[in-house]
Design an enzyme around this catalytic site. Sequence first.
Site, PDB file in Angstrom:
ATOM      1  N   ARG A 164     -38.268  19.714  20.969  1.00  0.00           N
ATOM      2  CA  ARG A 164     -39.047  20.877  21.406  1.00  0.00           C
ATOM      3  C   ARG A 164     -39.225  21.863  20.259  1.00  0.00           C
ATOM      4  O   ARG A 164     -40.273  22.510  20.138  1.00  0.00           O
ATOM      5  CB  ARG A 164     -38.334  21.560  22.577  1.00  0.00           C
ATOM      6  CG  ARG A 164     -39.031  22.786  23.152  1.00  0.00           C
ATOM      7  CD  ARG A 164     -40.358  22.498  23.781  1.00  0.00           C
ATOM      8  NE  ARG A 164     -40.345  21.385  24.707  1.00  0.00           N
ATOM      9  CZ  ARG A 164     -41.394  20.967  25.396  1.00  0.00           C
ATOM     10  NH1 ARG A 164     -42.568  21.565  25.252  1.00  0.00           N
ATOM     11  NH2 ARG A 164     -41.296  19.933  26.209  1.00  0.00           N
ATOM     12  N   ILE A 208     -32.885  19.086  28.851  1.00  0.00           N
ATOM     13  CA  ILE A 208     -33.990  18.132  28.914  1.00  0.00           C
ATOM     14  C   ILE A 208     -35.228  18.662  28.197  1.00  0.00           C
ATOM     15  O   ILE A 208     -35.830  17.973  27.365  1.00  0.00           O
ATOM     16  CB  ILE A 208     -34.314  17.799  30.381  1.00  0.00           C
ATOM     17  CG1 ILE A 208     -33.145  17.036  31.010  1.00  0.00           C
ATOM     18  CG2 ILE A 208     -35.602  16.981  30.485  1.00  0.00           C
ATOM     19  CD1 ILE A 208     -33.267  16.842  32.513  1.00  0.00           C
ATOM     20  N   HIS A 209     -35.631  19.875  28.511  1.00  0.00           N
ATOM     21  CA  HIS A 209     -36.833  20.441  27.893  1.00  0.00           C
ATOM     22  C   HIS A 209     -36.641  20.614  26.396  1.00  0.00           C
ATOM     23  O   HIS A 209     -37.550  20.343  25.604  1.00  0.00           O
ATOM     24  CB  HIS A 209     -37.167  21.783  28.550  1.00  0.00           C
ATOM     25  CG  HIS A 209     -38.550  22.273  28.274  1.00  0.00           C
ATOM     26  ND1 HIS A 209     -38.814  23.311  27.408  1.00  0.00           N
ATOM     27  CD2 HIS A 209     -39.751  21.859  28.748  1.00  0.00           C
ATOM     28  CE1 HIS A 209     -40.116  23.527  27.373  1.00  0.00           C
ATOM     29  NE2 HIS A 209     -40.715  22.663  28.169  1.00  0.00           N
ATOM     30  N   CYS A 210     -35.460  21.045  25.992  1.00  0.00           N
ATOM     31  CA  CYS A 210     -35.176  21.270  24.573  1.00  0.00           C
ATOM     32  C   CYS A 210     -35.308  19.995  23.743  1.00  0.00           C
ATOM     33  O   CYS A 210     -35.614  20.055  22.549  1.00  0.00           O
ATOM     34  CB  CYS A 210     -33.759  21.808  24.399  1.00  0.00           C
ATOM     35  SG  CYS A 210     -33.408  23.338  25.268  1.00  0.00           S
ATOM     36  N   SER A 211     -35.065  18.854  24.358  1.00  0.00           N
ATOM     37  CA  SER A 211     -35.010  17.595  23.615  1.00  0.00           C
ATOM     38  C   SER A 211     -36.298  16.785  23.709  1.00  0.00           C
ATOM     39  O   SER A 211     -36.337  15.644  23.248  1.00  0.00           O
ATOM     40  CB  SER A 211     -33.836  16.748  24.118  1.00  0.00           C
ATOM     41  OG  SER A 211     -33.969  16.472  25.501  1.00  0.00           O
TER      42      SER A 211
END
Length: 353
Positions: A93, A344-347
């Site tokens: 991200r 999850i969003h960060c990755s």
Amino acid sequence: MHRPAEWDRHDEIIMAWPSIENDAYADKGGSRDLADATRDISAIAEAVAEFEQVTLLVTPDRLQEAKKRFKHDAEEILIQPVHDYHKLDLWMRDMAPTFVFDGCHLDGVDYNFNGWGNKFPVNASESLASQVCDNMNLTRVSTWLVTEGGSLETDGEGTLLITDSSIINENRNPGKSQQQIEEELRRTLGITKIIWLRGVKGGDITDGHVDGLARFIAPGKVVISRPNTLDDRKFSKVFKDAHFILSNATDARGRRLEVVEMVEADLYSLGLDRRTLKDIESENEDYPSLSYVNWLLVNGGVIFPQFGDKKADAAALSIIRDLYKDRRVKTVRLDQLPFLGGGIHCSTQEVPA
């Protein structure tokens, strides 16, 4: 420029396996943390692959391991070797480009990733956004602005949510005013309305990315992450300030925002050993990221975190299913990523269709 909303269709999701040579894992639990982080990332990739293509960046030192791991998912999970990035990390991200449309053409904005304000330099990944653009034959949009994708939450209709702590910060944009930063965000993302939330400088490695605090569900509708307890003055103040600002804000089209709360997991309901809890309480270890709003929207679905707090997991899952009745919610249990500061969003980083 136009930054689409995450709920618009994607061509693929970009992810990465962390390299064996990455210092982030050597400094913590070594090979154990690397293996645990890889397990979380692999579970996310397999969940995403049920809905759309995954391109997984992998360094040569782990290429054969990755091919073996995903040998049954070869069509859905494309393993892409990455050379000359010996310390590749998993936080796509922030490290991959932020994709925008310039008319009908897809471009990638390179926001000059600098290790979250030089707190955790990952030298090899600093030019990863440029390399990804080259590999995809996309125009790289250059900018003087230093920020990360996790700082930028858009509704696809001109509204941006962002925390001041993660961008109006001397460790990223020294000497730059809020007005200068706003002008560059408008230029590179095509947004027309910015809603500033108050984060905490030094509160975590990201200085308070918005994608762990507040997310758009739809135009005019936001979900905010509420701490499991409001006893912690630092994080309860962030929540209360953000809730007040969002509840009184209008978006780029003049709509008053509807705000939904989602309570975070309880640290003491995760089954952690006493030593780990003591290290967190004494701030020898960072407080884990237990925010459910760090989900990822995929084509027809939602990839949604679970942390092991049965009560909070179930409550958050019920809310997201109610909010996204037209999408299939796929849960992924996260054991290591929260303790590395993300989710999850960060990755993940979506490539718009």
